[in-house]
Design a protein around this motif. Structure first.
Motif, PDB file in Angstrom:
ATOM      1  N   ASP A 131      45.661  45.124  36.418  1.00 15.67           N
ATOM      2  CA  ASP A 131      45.265  46.121  35.255  1.00 15.67           C
ATOM      3  C   ASP A 131      44.283  46.949  35.300  1.00 15.67           C
ATOM      4  N   HIS A 147      42.331  48.747  33.189  1.00 11.67           N
ATOM      5  CA  HIS A 147      41.165  48.671  32.332  1.00 11.67           C
ATOM      6  C   HIS A 147      40.305  47.722  32.779  1.00 11.67           C
ATOM      7  N   ARG A 148      40.963  46.587  32.855  1.00 11.70           N
ATOM      8  CA  ARG A 148      40.242  45.260  33.234  1.00 11.70           C
ATOM      9  C   ARG A 148      39.510  45.482  34.775  1.00 11.70           C
TER      10      ARG A 148
END
Length: 288
Positions: A9, A11-12
């Motif tokens: 992911d 964003h993470r």
């Protein structure tokens, strides 16, 4: 095996890489004390260093920490994000404040690969302004040797594809350090991009060759010396005119030694050739 970075992911992953992790999701009793993203990354590197990329899994990392794989997901979403963090952590070993320092040691199973002395002339540091024309060579050499040594300490990193960068701070700092070292060479932008790509891939390629040679001996139980000895004798039997058919190859081997004996020597001589080419491409420092 080839593993692609940046599969987790976005964003993470980027938040973890740049030091802004989200608060762990806790259950009723909360996570056990002592577990952290840093500890998980360190354990992941330890697993990969000891057993290779194929052995890396959330379960294996959890076992090293004495936890279950599920406990790790509270801190790191999955193996893809963990791999990005491991890759960037390893590159954080490279010097960036003083990029002209040579590695303290070379991880090697072959005695005597690192010479007692290295040619003098390396500057103490790189100022912001361009420095003397010859100083950049020492800085780039130190950058390349440190990266080479880092790859040999953690050969699994060589299985992480460069097709998509991790975009972590350490990876970008390593690139910035190379650009800073090359700045006094006064390359045109287009040539500079080519020089950066050639240098990085040269270091990576030679490190991969060295790591593969060491891995071959461990995997097959046959040393490089025994492998070459057996095949050299057979070649003489099958091709008694070998020297006449391949005179240049024979001359090169007699001058430089057998290919299995000089990984570091080949690295340094090849790097010198690249630096000579970069020097020839540099813009004149004096417009007159």
């Amino acid at each position: 095996m080839t593993v692609y970075a940046g599969q987790g992911d976005a964003h993470r992953s980027l938040a973890l890489l740049w030091g802004a992790p989200a608060e762990p999701r806790t259950g009723r009793s909360g996570p056990k004390p002592g577990l952290s993203v840093d500890a998980i990354v360190s354990a992941g590197i330890a697993v990969a260093d000891a057993e290779g990329m194929a052995a890396l899994s959330m379960r294996a990392v959890g076992e090293r920490l004495g936890r279950t794989a599920m406990a790790l997901y509270t801190y790191v979403p999955g193996k893809a994000e963990l791999l990005d963090l491991m890759h960037d952590r390893v590159l954080a070993e490279l010097p960036v404040e003083r990029p002209t320092e040579l590695p303290a040691e070379y991880p090697s199973e072959l005695p005597g690969e690192r010479p007692a002395e290295y040619p003098s002339g390396l500057p103490d540091g790189l100022p912001d302004d361009p420095v003397a024309a010859e100083d950049w060579r020492g800085a780039v050499t130190a950058w390349a040797e440190n990266l080479y040594a880092c790859y040999l300490r953690h050969p699994w990193v060589l299985q992480v594809s460069q097709a998509r960068p991790v975009l972590g701070p350490a990876e970008l700092a390593a690139m910035e350090a190379l650009l800073r070292a090359l700045r006094p060479a006064a390359l045109a932008p287009r040539r500079l991009r080519g020089a950066v790509a050639a240098l990085w891939q040269f270091v990576r390629g030679l490190a991969a060759t060295t790591a593969d040679a060491r891995g071959a001996a461990a995997a097959t139980g046959v040393t490089d010396e025994d492998w070459w000895a057996g095949r050299s004798a057979r070649l003489v039997e099958l091709a008694p005119d070998f020297a006449e058919r391949f005179p240049l190859l024979v001359a090169l081997q007699s001058e430089g030694g057998a290919p299995e004996d000089g990984h570091l020597e080949a690295f340094r001589s090849g790097l010198a050739v690249l630096l000579d080419g970069i020097a020839a491409e540099g813009l004149p420092t004096d417009p007159r």
